[in-house]
Structure formats: C-alpha cells, structure tokens
Design a protein around this motif. Structure first.
Motif, mmCIF file in Angstrom:
data_model
loop_
_atom_site.group_PDB
_atom_site.id
_atom_site.type_symbol
_atom_site.label_atom_id
_atom_site.label_comp_id
_atom_site.label_asym_id
_atom_site.label_seq_id
_atom_site.Cartn_x
_atom_site.Cartn_y
_atom_site.Cartn_z
ATOM 1 N N MET A 1 0.682 -1.059 0.061
ATOM 2 C CA MET A 1 -0.065 0.078 -0.197
ATOM 3 C C MET A 1 1.149 1.238 0.011
ATOM 4 N N VAL B 1 -14.429 11.998 0.566
ATOM 5 C CA VAL B 1 -14.470 10.519 0.578
ATOM 6 C C VAL B 1 -13.411 9.986 1.756
ATOM 7 N N PHE C 1 -2.335 13.303 3.087
ATOM 8 C CA PHE C 1 -2.290 12.377 1.790
ATOM 9 C C PHE C 1 -2.657 13.489 0.905
ATOM 10 N N ARG D 1 -15.276 8.671 5.874
ATOM 11 C CA ARG D 1 -15.270 7.428 5.314
ATOM 12 C C ARG D 1 -16.505 6.605 5.594
ATOM 13 N N ALA E 1 -11.804 7.192 -5.449
ATOM 14 C CA ALA E 1 -12.110 7.150 -4.123
ATOM 15 C C ALA E 1 -11.617 6.159 -3.195
ATOM 16 N N GLN F 1 -8.350 5.034 -4.237
ATOM 17 C CA GLN F 1 -6.967 5.316 -4.116
ATOM 18 C C GLN F 1 -6.729 6.143 -2.945
ATOM 19 N N VAL F 2 -7.377 7.272 -2.863
ATOM 20 C CA VAL F 2 -6.922 8.410 -2.093
ATOM 21 C C VAL F 2 -7.149 7.850 -0.447
ATOM 22 N N ILE F 3 -7.756 7.123 -0.176
ATOM 23 C CA ILE F 3 -7.872 6.330 1.116
ATOM 24 C C ILE F 3 -6.843 5.238 1.319
ATOM 25 N N GLU F 4 -5.874 5.011 0.274
ATOM 26 C CA GLU F 4 -4.862 4.140 0.433
ATOM 27 C C GLU F 4 -5.320 2.575 0.418
ATOM 28 N N THR F 5 -6.404 2.450 -0.511
ATOM 29 C CA THR F 5 -6.754 0.983 -0.570
ATOM 30 C C THR F 5 -5.853 0.434 -1.585
#
Lengths: 306, 225
Positions: free
Chosen positions: A12, A220, A226, B80, B104, B106-110
């Motif tokens: 990740m 989101v 980030f 989230r 959506a 990607q930016v919470i690092e899934t």
C-alpha cells in the motif's frame, strides 16, 4: 479508529508513493513553462548564493593566511653603501623579536616576481632593462603577535624606506570580507523571498487546477497528509532540481577558475576544490529543498482548510 | 446511526439561524427523505453531519462517533462512513468512469487488488461495467449520476447522503436512479436524501422529515411530500 483502512502493509505504501510521483510529474508536465520558470529562478538564486559563499570563504581564507604570516619586508632606499647595509642587517638581527633575516637584491626580487607571474611575465617586458624594485631584507618574526610592533620599529631604522607585512593587508581584507558578507546576506534574503514567492505561486496553480479533485478527496475521507504530500513533493522537486543545476554550474565554474589561478597566480591560496565543492553542492541542494518546502507550505496553508 | 440533540446552528456573519434546536434520530438501514424549501436548513443539516460545519450548540453522533468534539485528524475517518452524492455529479472530467470510481479508493490508500475487485462490483450494481473506459462527457446525465453513486458506495459506507441527486435528471432517468438507491438500501445501507420531487417522495412511501425555518415541522413514517 484512526486506522480504519490499514490492511495492505508495504504494498500500500509503495502504491501511495507511486501515486504521489505520478501526480507530481503529471502536474509539472502540464504547466511546463511555470515549472521551467520556477526551476530557473531557484537555479539563479542559488547560483548567486554559491558565488557569494565561494567569495566570502576564499577571502576569509586569504585574510587568515595573511594574518598568520610572520614575515616583514623591509624595503631599503636606493644608493646605500655596503657598510650601511651591514649596519641595518646588524640592527635587525639585534631585535629581540626577530628570528631570521635574509637579504634579497633587486635582481632576485625581479626574478621571483617573474616566476610568480608565470605566463603573464611578459607584462614585465615593458620595463625594458630597468628594475624599479628595491633591495630589501626579509625579516622573519618569532611570534605573529609581534609583527605589528616590530614593523613599526623597523620602519624607523635609517635606510629603511618602508616596512610591509601581511597583517596590514589582512585587516583591510577582513573589513572587505565583512562588507561582502553583509551585502551577500541582504541579497540572499531578497532572492530567497522572490524564489519562495514564485514556487508558492507555481504550487498554487496546481492546487487551483486540482481544486475539484481536492474537494472529492476530502469528501471520501482522504487525510490531510495524503492530500498535502503531492504538493509538498512538487515544491521539493522544484527546489532539488534548481539546487542541483546551480551546483553543477558552480562546480565547473570553480574548477575552471581554479585551473586558471593555479597556472597564472600560483601564490593565491584558493580553497582546494575537494571536498569544498561537495560541501558547497550539498549546501545549495539543501537550500533548494528548504525553499521548495517553504514555498509549497505557504501556498497550501490557505487552500487546505475545511 | 444518527443522533442529533438540541442542535442549533447560528451563522455569526449574517446572524441567520439555520437550524433551531433540532432533535433527530435515524436508525441503521432507514431510508429518509429530507424535504423543505431552499434555505430551510436542509443543507446545513448535511454539512453538520459531515463536519463541514460545527453546530453552535447541541450534540451530534454518527455511528457512535461524537461529531462535535471530533479532532481535526479524525475528520477523514468520519467521512469514510459516508458516501456523498450531489446534484451536479462532480465527476473528474479527465478520468474515465473506472478511474473516477477507483479514485475514491486510491486516496484512502486501498490496495490495488481490492480496488479492482470493488470497482468492478459497484459498476455492476449501477449497470455501467461495459462503459468503464468512457469519459464523463461521453455519458448521459443519468449515467454520470450512476458513476457518482458507484463512487459513493465503493468504499462500502454505512450511510449514503444524497443532496438532490435527481435534480438535474428527467423523470425516466430519475426512476433508474431511485431504483439503484432502493437496492443499496435493501442491502442495509442507510440513505438520507434531500429532494424537491413530490412524485418520488409520494411513490417511495418512506420516512419524510420536513424542515422549515430551521425547525423540523414534520417527521412521518411512510410519509408523503
């Protein structure tokens, strides 16, 4: 609860770093002219910084080496008899602060000068057969702290026209170095502000172009860090590239100058290229990165508040 | 799921009381319509839930989380739990359907593997799997809103907030969208939707909360507009 989405481990993190770089390169390419202008500004500013560093450090070194000189040149008036010269030599030897004296004739002095000038000795051809240099005693003093006092005494001896020593020049040089340093710092502050300003504007353009994405990221649940990282990274990269380019230019510049000086002014105590140039490069690159971080942080502060 | 107690929101700048001593409870799995004229306080209510604004007074809990006393760094994790849908879709024009939805995650690092699986699954739900490589400007309004719904649910939120999701759509498309919402709700996701559309509210026969002048003036199970 602050680690809702943490399954994934190293894969990740790598994916995220990849995402950051992708975003940064994309934005740098999209507004290539602005990117080019920012890197150019950083390069020019850091180049000027580098020139000042080189100047100040070399002048300081020169002044220090002059200050440590324990030799006094006692120039004699023309037309002294051999008897009179002997007397002067004896007087000099008798001084308690003097360790050694050496007699240099005007012919020897001219020869030494020719050697020092190296390739440029041709300029002495203009003198023809005449020799304007005086005979002199090279007086070595035991202690560098006694140089000034001894020179004053020597100057008063009959038959000595002038007593010259390095510290004299050193004092003036230190004053000049100080001036250059103050001027350099002021100029650097102005250039740094201009550079930070242009970087922050470049980043602001990116933030503006991305405002829709940023809004969605916030909805989101992307973390502030980030969202922030790609912009900070862009600033760092602009600074890093600018710093590296200026370091490369300065290195070749200094090498060329050093070569020139070694071949023509061999006596000039220029700071050795290595490791000096490595420190200088590191210094410029770090300065570039700091400027980049500052510039991007300033532009982000306003935009990322919710 | 949602618990509001004596919530008041006063906008200091213009002195407007957007919400006035509101009490509201919404249970997990409910489908709630919020109705009311523009400026009634509907959108303020939505903003308070997501911590875009903080209330002047009162308590707000979302899924057991104290929204009012939330620390700044906890806000992303609150968000989230929501999927948000807007009237104007808000898709990224330079990304494909697939990329818009994947963004959506990607930016919470899934992790990438999970992204691919989930995006394909939600595109199936909204019926856009075969258009995953299209760009938003190649899609109809209804299709764009379906992409936005896919993006809202791809992170598997417990709650979906839809702000006038059918406001820009024709009646036939509107029912496609409502059908998708119904299915999402049947799968257990709580849905809160603001709307001006009488027809939708009357035919869906779900809970209706009416806000007027910052107060809840009606709260009715299986209500009408």
């Amino acid at each position: 609860m602050s680690a809702t989405n943490n399954e994934g481990g190293t894969e990740m993190n790598f994916q995220t770093i990849e995402y950051y770089f992708h975003e940064v390169f994309l934005s740098m390419i999209r507004k290539r002219w602005m990117t080019f202008a920012s890197i150019g500004t950083v390069t020019v500013s850091l180049f000027v910084l580098g020139v000042f560093l080189i100047l100040v450090m070399n002048m300081t070194k020169l002044a220090a080496s002059l200050e440590n000189q324990v030799q006094i040149s006692a120039y004699l008036i023309d037309g002294l008899t051999a008897e009179e010269q002997k007397e002067i030599a004896q007087t000099l030897k008798d001084l308690s602060t003097v360790s050694k004296i050496e007699y240099v004739t005007k012919e020897q002095a001219l020869k030494t000068l020719q050697e020092r000038l190296g390739e440029q000795k041709k300029i002495l051809d203009a003198l023809g057969d005449s020799n304007p240099l005086p005979n002199y005693f090279l007086v070595t003093v035991k202690n560098s702290s006694d140089v000034k006092r001894t020179a004053e005494v020597i100057a008063d001896i009959y038959g000595v026209e002038e007593a010259k020593y390095g510290q004299d020049v050193a004092t003036n040089l230190f004053e000049l170095t100080h001036l250059v340093r103050v001027f350099g710092i002021i100029l650097m502050l102005i250039l740094a502000m201009a550079t930070i300003f242009i970087i922050s504007n470049t980043i602001r353009l990116t933030v503006f172009a991305r405002r829709k994405e940023i809004a969605i990221m916030k909805y989101v649940g992307a973390t502030d860090d980030f969202i922030r990282w790609p912009f900070v990274l862009e600033g760092i990269l602009l600074g890093l590239i600018g710093g590296s380019v200026s370091a490369i230019i300065l290195r070749s510049f200094y090498s060329a100058m050093a070569e020139k000086i070694y071949s023509t002014l061999a006596f000039f105590p220029l700071i050795e290229q290595f490791p000096f140039l490595n420190y200088l490069s590191l210094c410029l690159i770090l300065a570039g990165i700091s400027i980049g971080v500052l510039g991007s942080t300033i532009s982000l502060k306003k935009f990322l508040e919710v | 799921m949602i618990h509001l107690k004596n919530v008041t929101k006063l906008y200091q700048k213009n002195g407007v009381v957007a919400l006035d001593d509101v009490n509201l409870d919404i249970a997990a799995g409910e489908f709630v319509f919020i109705v009311g004229t523009s400026g009634s306080g509907k959108s303020t209510l939505m903003k308070l839930l997501m911590h875009e604004e903080t209330p002047t007074m009162g308590e707000i809990f979302v899924n057991g989380r104290d929204v009012v006393r939330l620390q700044r760094k906890e806000i992303p994790y609150l968000r989230r739990e929501f999927g948000v849908i807007f009237q104007d879709f808000r898709l990224l024009e330079d990304k494909t359907v697939y990329e818009n939805v994947a963004f959506a995650m990607q930016v919470i690092e899934t992790p990438r593997k999970i992204i691919q699986r989930s995006v394909d699954a939600v595109l199936d739900i909204v019926g856009l799997r075969e258009k995953s490589k299209h760009f938003p400007d190649q899609l109809s309004g209804g299709e764009q809103q379906r992409v936005a719904i896919a993006r809202a649910i791809v992170n598997d939120p417990k709650l979906v907030i839809a702000d006038e999701p059918t406001g820009n759509l024709d009646p036939a498309t509107t029912w496609d969208i409502m059908d998708i919402f119904k299915r999402i709700n049947d799968a257990g996701t709580t849905i809160i939707m603001t709307t001006h559309d009488r027809d939708i509210v009357n035919r869906m026969k779900r809970r209706v909360v009416e806000i007027e002048g910052g107060k809840i003036v009606r709260d009715q199970q299986r209500g009408r507009y």
